[in-house]
Design a protein around this motif. Structure first.
Motif, PDB file in Angstrom:
ATOM      1  N   GLU A  16       1.057  -1.154  -0.109  1.00 33.35           N
ATOM      2  CA  GLU A  16       0.060  -0.167  -0.136  1.00 33.35           C
ATOM      3  C   GLU A  16       0.525   1.072  -0.214  1.00 33.35           C
ATOM      4  OE1 GLU A  16      -2.968  -0.460   2.579  1.00 33.35           O
ATOM      5  OE2 GLU A  16      -3.362  -2.055   2.113  1.00 33.35           O
ATOM      6  N   TYR A  19       2.115   1.808  -3.179  1.00 34.81           N
ATOM      7  CA  TYR A  19       0.530   2.600  -4.261  1.00 34.81           C
ATOM      8  C   TYR A  19       0.695   4.316  -4.085  1.00 34.81           C
ATOM      9  CZ  TYR A  19      -4.649   2.727  -5.123  1.00 34.81           C
ATOM     10  OH  TYR A  19      -5.551   2.991  -5.683  1.00 34.81           O
ATOM     11  N   TYR A  23       0.799   6.904  -6.125  1.00 33.37           N
ATOM     12  CA  TYR A  23      -0.323   7.772  -6.441  1.00 33.37           C
ATOM     13  C   TYR A  23       0.521   9.863  -6.425  1.00 33.37           C
ATOM     14  CZ  TYR A  23      -4.396  11.104  -5.125  1.00 33.37           C
ATOM     15  OH  TYR A  23      -5.423  11.800  -5.237  1.00 33.37           O
ATOM     16  N   HIS A  50      -9.431   9.058  -9.698  1.00 30.38           N
ATOM     17  CA  HIS A  50      -9.381   8.208  -8.894  1.00 30.38           C
ATOM     18  C   HIS A  50      -9.814   6.725  -9.234  1.00 30.38           C
ATOM     19  CE1 HIS A  50      -9.253  12.192  -5.557  1.00 30.38           C
ATOM     20  NE2 HIS A  50      -8.561  11.242  -5.144  1.00 30.38           N
ATOM     21  N   ASP A  51     -11.035   6.478  -9.933  1.00 27.78           N
ATOM     22  CA  ASP A  51     -11.223   5.996 -10.421  1.00 27.78           C
ATOM     23  C   ASP A  51     -10.226   4.895 -10.883  1.00 27.78           C
ATOM     24  OD1 ASP A  51     -13.958   6.869  -9.833  1.00 27.78           O
ATOM     25  OD2 ASP A  51     -14.874   6.909 -12.031  1.00 27.78           O
ATOM     26  N   THR A  54      -8.141   3.481  -8.343  1.00 31.58           N
ATOM     27  CA  THR A  54      -8.763   2.570  -8.446  1.00 31.58           C
ATOM     28  C   THR A  54      -9.100   0.954  -8.777  1.00 31.58           C
ATOM     29  OG1 THR A  54     -10.614   3.691  -7.210  1.00 31.58           O
ATOM     30  CG2 THR A  54     -11.461   1.525  -7.478  1.00 31.58           C
ATOM     31  N   GLU A  55      -9.402   1.385  -9.950  1.00 31.52           N
ATOM     32  CA  GLU A  55      -9.393   0.390 -11.003  1.00 31.52           C
ATOM     33  C   GLU A  55      -8.103  -0.523 -10.866  1.00 31.52           C
ATOM     34  OE1 GLU A  55     -11.323  -1.746 -13.676  1.00 31.52           O
ATOM     35  OE2 GLU A  55     -11.948  -0.466 -12.753  1.00 31.52           O
ATOM     36  N   TRP A  57      -5.463  -0.627  -8.232  1.00 34.62           N
ATOM     37  CA  TRP A  57      -5.883  -1.489  -7.546  1.00 34.62           C
ATOM     38  C   TRP A  57      -5.991  -2.480  -7.541  1.00 34.62           C
ATOM     39  CZ3 TRP A  57      -2.473  -1.098  -3.481  1.00 34.62           C
ATOM     40  CH2 TRP A  57      -3.001  -2.726  -2.578  1.00 34.62           C
ATOM     41  N   ILE A  58      -7.777  -2.612  -8.123  1.00 34.89           N
ATOM     42  CA  ILE A  58      -8.167  -3.818  -8.526  1.00 34.89           C
ATOM     43  C   ILE A  58      -7.613  -4.845  -8.960  1.00 34.89           C
ATOM     44  CG2 ILE A  58     -11.015  -4.722  -9.304  1.00 34.89           C
ATOM     45  CD1 ILE A  58     -11.949  -2.391  -8.139  1.00 34.89           C
TER      46      ILE A  58
END
Length: 180
Positions: A16, A19, A23, A50-51, A54-55, A57-58
């Motif tokens: 994290e 990550y 960012y 942010h999308d 998020t994407e 990360w997934i």
């Protein structure tokens, strides 16, 4: 971690901190670029950024390690913005003079004193002249000189080959030189 690829690899392994570091390293460039693509709102651009994060990360375990992380994230942001605009049936609006001015970093107080009024008027004039360029040339100039992408990456962002990207930047610079 020294390289972006090592940071990306750690992020893919679920780190994290890596990550978060990705960012923080790229959010400003993504924000500038997103605002230059659309004049909808700052909140819309931030939501798209942010999308993207998020994407990724997934999907982190399925992603390959990009050669240029910034290029990868800018392209992902552009795709996300255009997808949402197409879905909402909004048109691609380009950018206004005030948004172009925001692409350049604010000079320090010392710089303002040194450059003076002459420099400010030149910057304003250049901003107005760049606004007169066709949108594709504006975007090519921004990607080359603000985001420091090479011509191959610019070509990929604009869906043209490397030589066409070089030509877009060259023609834009030639127009600006002629106007100046």
């Amino acid at each position: 971690m020294n390289s972006e690829q090592e940071l990306w690899r750690a992020f893919q392994d679920g780190d994290e901190d890596a990550y978060t570091s990705l960012y923080h390293r790229h959010v400003r460039a993504m924000y500038r670029y997103g605002l230059s693509l659309v004049s909808v709102s700052e909140a819309f651009v931030l939501d798209c950024i942010h999308d993207v994060f998020t994407e990724i990360w997934i999907r982190r375990t399925r992603l390959s390690i990009p050669d240029n992380v910034r290029h990868y994230l800018l392209k992902a942001l552009k795709i996300r913005i255009l997808h949402l605009l197409n879905r909402k049936e909004k048109s691609y609006t380009g950018f206004s003079e005030s948004e172009f001015d925001d692409l350049w970093p604010e000079p320090s107080a010392e710089d303002i004193l040194i450059l003076g009024e002459e420099s400010r008027s030149r910057t304003e004039r250049l901003g107005r002249l760049v606004d007169l360029l066709p949108h594709r040339q504006q975007e090519a100039i921004r990607l080359r000189f603000v985001e420091n992408l090479d011509y191959g990456e610019i070509g990929e962002m604009l869906s043209v080959n490397r030589q066409s990207a070089r030509n877009l930047v060259f023609r834009a610079l030639e127009k600006l030189r002629g106007w100046l």
